[in-house]
Design a protein around this motif. Structure first.
Motif, PDB file in Angstrom:
ATOM      1  N   PHE A  65       0.827  -1.204   0.000  1.00 63.06           N
ATOM      2  CA  PHE A  65       0.000   0.000   0.000  1.00 63.06           C
ATOM      3  C   PHE A  65       0.867   1.262   0.000  1.00 63.06           C
ATOM      4  O   PHE A  65       0.573   2.220  -0.712  1.00 63.06           O
ATOM      5  N   GLU A  66       1.922   1.268   0.794  1.00 63.10           N
ATOM      6  CA  GLU A  66       2.805   2.438   0.840  1.00 63.10           C
ATOM      7  C   GLU A  66       3.514   2.647  -0.496  1.00 63.10           C
ATOM      8  O   GLU A  66       3.644   3.782  -0.964  1.00 63.10           O
ATOM      9  N   THR A  67       3.972   1.561  -1.101  1.00 63.88           N
ATOM     10  CA  THR A  67       4.654   1.663  -2.393  1.00 63.88           C
ATOM     11  C   THR A  67       3.712   2.185  -3.466  1.00 63.88           C
ATOM     12  O   THR A  67       4.075   3.062  -4.254  1.00 63.88           O
ATOM     13  N   MET A  68       2.482   1.663  -3.506  1.00 65.58           N
ATOM     14  CA  MET A  68       1.511   2.108  -4.506  1.00 65.58           C
ATOM     15  C   MET A  68       1.153   3.582  -4.299  1.00 65.58           C
ATOM     16  O   MET A  68       1.088   4.348  -5.267  1.00 65.58           O
ATOM     17  N   THR A  72      -6.108  15.913  -1.250  1.00 68.91           N
ATOM     18  CA  THR A  72      -6.072  14.453  -1.220  1.00 68.91           C
ATOM     19  C   THR A  72      -7.122  13.897  -2.180  1.00 68.91           C
ATOM     20  O   THR A  72      -8.249  14.387  -2.205  1.00 68.91           O
ATOM     21  N   ILE A  73      -6.714  12.907  -2.934  1.00 66.67           N
ATOM     22  CA  ILE A  73      -7.649  12.206  -3.816  1.00 66.67           C
ATOM     23  C   ILE A  73      -7.650  10.748  -3.396  1.00 66.67           C
ATOM     24  O   ILE A  73      -6.587  10.162  -3.176  1.00 66.67           O
ATOM     25  N   GLU A  74      -8.831  10.201  -3.266  1.00 68.64           N
ATOM     26  CA  GLU A  74      -8.916   8.771  -2.994  1.00 68.64           C
ATOM     27  C   GLU A  74      -8.996   8.052  -4.333  1.00 68.64           C
ATOM     28  O   GLU A  74      -9.850   8.364  -5.168  1.00 68.64           O
ATOM     29  N   VAL A  75      -8.078   7.114  -4.530  1.00 68.88           N
ATOM     30  CA  VAL A  75      -8.005   6.385  -5.789  1.00 68.88           C
ATOM     31  C   VAL A  75      -8.350   4.924  -5.518  1.00 68.88           C
ATOM     32  O   VAL A  75      -7.726   4.279  -4.676  1.00 68.88           O
ATOM     33  N   LYS A  76      -9.361   4.438  -6.230  1.00 75.44           N
ATOM     34  CA  LYS A  76      -9.747   3.037  -6.130  1.00 75.44           C
ATOM     35  C   LYS A  76      -8.862   2.247  -7.098  1.00 75.44           C
ATOM     36  O   LYS A  76      -8.900   2.453  -8.303  1.00 75.44           O
ATOM     37  N   MET A  99      -3.789  -3.513 -13.823  1.00 78.02           N
ATOM     38  CA  MET A  99      -4.383  -2.645 -12.809  1.00 78.02           C
ATOM     39  C   MET A  99      -5.283  -1.604 -13.458  1.00 78.02           C
ATOM     40  O   MET A  99      -5.072  -1.223 -14.602  1.00 78.02           O
ATOM     41  N   GLN A 100      -6.254  -1.160 -12.677  1.00 76.08           N
ATOM     42  CA  GLN A 100      -7.165  -0.102 -13.104  1.00 76.08           C
ATOM     43  C   GLN A 100      -7.277   0.895 -11.960  1.00 76.08           C
ATOM     44  O   GLN A 100      -7.354   0.504 -10.794  1.00 76.08           O
ATOM     45  N   PHE A 101      -7.280   2.189 -12.308  1.00 72.44           N
ATOM     46  CA  PHE A 101      -7.362   3.253 -11.311  1.00 72.44           C
ATOM     47  C   PHE A 101      -8.605   4.088 -11.566  1.00 72.44           C
ATOM     48  O   PHE A 101      -8.858   4.499 -12.687  1.00 72.44           O
ATOM     49  N   GLU A 102      -9.373   4.349 -10.488  1.00 71.45           N
ATOM     50  CA  GLU A 102     -10.557   5.197 -10.580  1.00 71.45           C
ATOM     51  C   GLU A 102     -10.530   6.182  -9.420  1.00 71.45           C
ATOM     52  O   GLU A 102     -10.465   5.771  -8.267  1.00 71.45           O
ATOM     53  N   PRO A 103     -10.600   7.474  -9.706  1.00 72.94           N
ATOM     54  CA  PRO A 103     -10.689   8.433  -8.604  1.00 72.94           C
ATOM     55  C   PRO A 103     -12.059   8.343  -7.947  1.00 72.94           C
ATOM     56  O   PRO A 103     -13.063   8.123  -8.612  1.00 72.94           O
ATOM     57  N   GLN A 104     -12.082   8.482  -6.648  1.00 71.38           N
ATOM     58  CA  GLN A 104     -13.328   8.446  -5.892  1.00 71.38           C
ATOM     59  C   GLN A 104     -13.590   9.860  -5.374  1.00 71.38           C
ATOM     60  O   GLN A 104     -12.798  10.402  -4.615  1.00 71.38           O
ATOM     61  N   PHE A 105     -14.695  10.433  -5.814  1.00 67.89           N
ATOM     62  CA  PHE A 105     -15.055  11.785  -5.407  1.00 67.89           C
ATOM     63  C   PHE A 105     -16.230  11.736  -4.451  1.00 67.89           C
ATOM     64  O   PHE A 105     -17.084  10.858  -4.565  1.00 67.89           O
ATOM     65  N   GLN A 135      -9.637  -5.149  -4.801  1.00 76.61           N
ATOM     66  CA  GLN A 135      -9.854  -3.710  -4.901  1.00 76.61           C
ATOM     67  C   GLN A 135      -9.584  -3.069  -3.555  1.00 76.61           C
ATOM     68  O   GLN A 135      -9.906  -3.643  -2.518  1.00 76.61           O
ATOM     69  N   PHE A 136      -9.006  -1.888  -3.593  1.00 74.12           N
ATOM     70  CA  PHE A 136      -8.771  -1.132  -2.372  1.00 74.12           C
ATOM     71  C   PHE A 136      -8.716   0.340  -2.732  1.00 74.12           C
ATOM     72  O   PHE A 136      -8.517   0.700  -3.893  1.00 74.12           O
TER      73      PHE A 136
END
Length: 158
Positions: free
Chosen positions: A65-68, A90-94, A103-109, A148-149
């Motif tokens: 998690f820290e590396t990502m 801060t942006i939360e990224v799923k 991998m897939q990245f989605e911003p969570q707003f 997913q996290f």
């Protein structure tokens, strides 16, 4: 010789209980096994090569998690995201790690995020979050699985 026949007869009558047992139904065994599996946890969390040598499960998860988060922050710091949206810290990224190691990245707003151009932020994230190191997928019972996290990514303004 009569004693021998009597002994054999005694063994056969006493051993009938071993032949009379019911074989459990295949579907019952499957249902019992499926109920015993904890579907909320994986046996091994996703990992990157930097964290592979760590043997403790929790420490390996924390390292991943820290590396990502660090890699995402580095990729976003080169962009104008902090200049375009200075109030956005801060942006939360799923993050979704698939069994084939993609991998897939989605911003969570937040639901009330009308102050941000979510489409523009999403496109910036998708253009920047490329070329990640190889990620080993999570393992559940020896099989790679999808995980997913959500990572909180701090955007630093320079």
């Amino acid at each position: 010789m009569k004693q021998f026949y009597f002994f054999i007869l005694l063994i056969f009558t006493a051993s009938c209980q071993y032949f009379d047992k019911q074989v459990p139904d295949e579907k019952e065994l499957l249902q019992k096994e499926l109920k015993s599996i904890n579907w909320k946890e994986v046996d091994e969390y996703p990992s990157v090569t930097n964290c592979d040598q760590i043997s403790d499960k929790k420490l390996r998860q924390q390292c991943f998690f820290e590396t990502m988060a660090q890699l995402i922050q580095e990729k976003l710091n080169i962009d104008t995201l902090s200049i375009l949206y200075p109030e956005l810290d801060t942006i939360e990224v799923k993050v979704t790690v698939f069994p084939n190691a993609t991998m897939q990245f989605e911003p969570q707003f937040p639901k009330d995020s009308v102050a941000y151009d979510t489409i523009k932020i999403d496109s910036i994230l998708h253009s920047r979050l490329l070329d990640f190191p190889k990620v080993n997928p999570a393992i559940k019972r020896g099989i790679p699985v999808k995980t997913q996290f959500i990572l909180p990514v701090i955007i630093k303004s320079e």
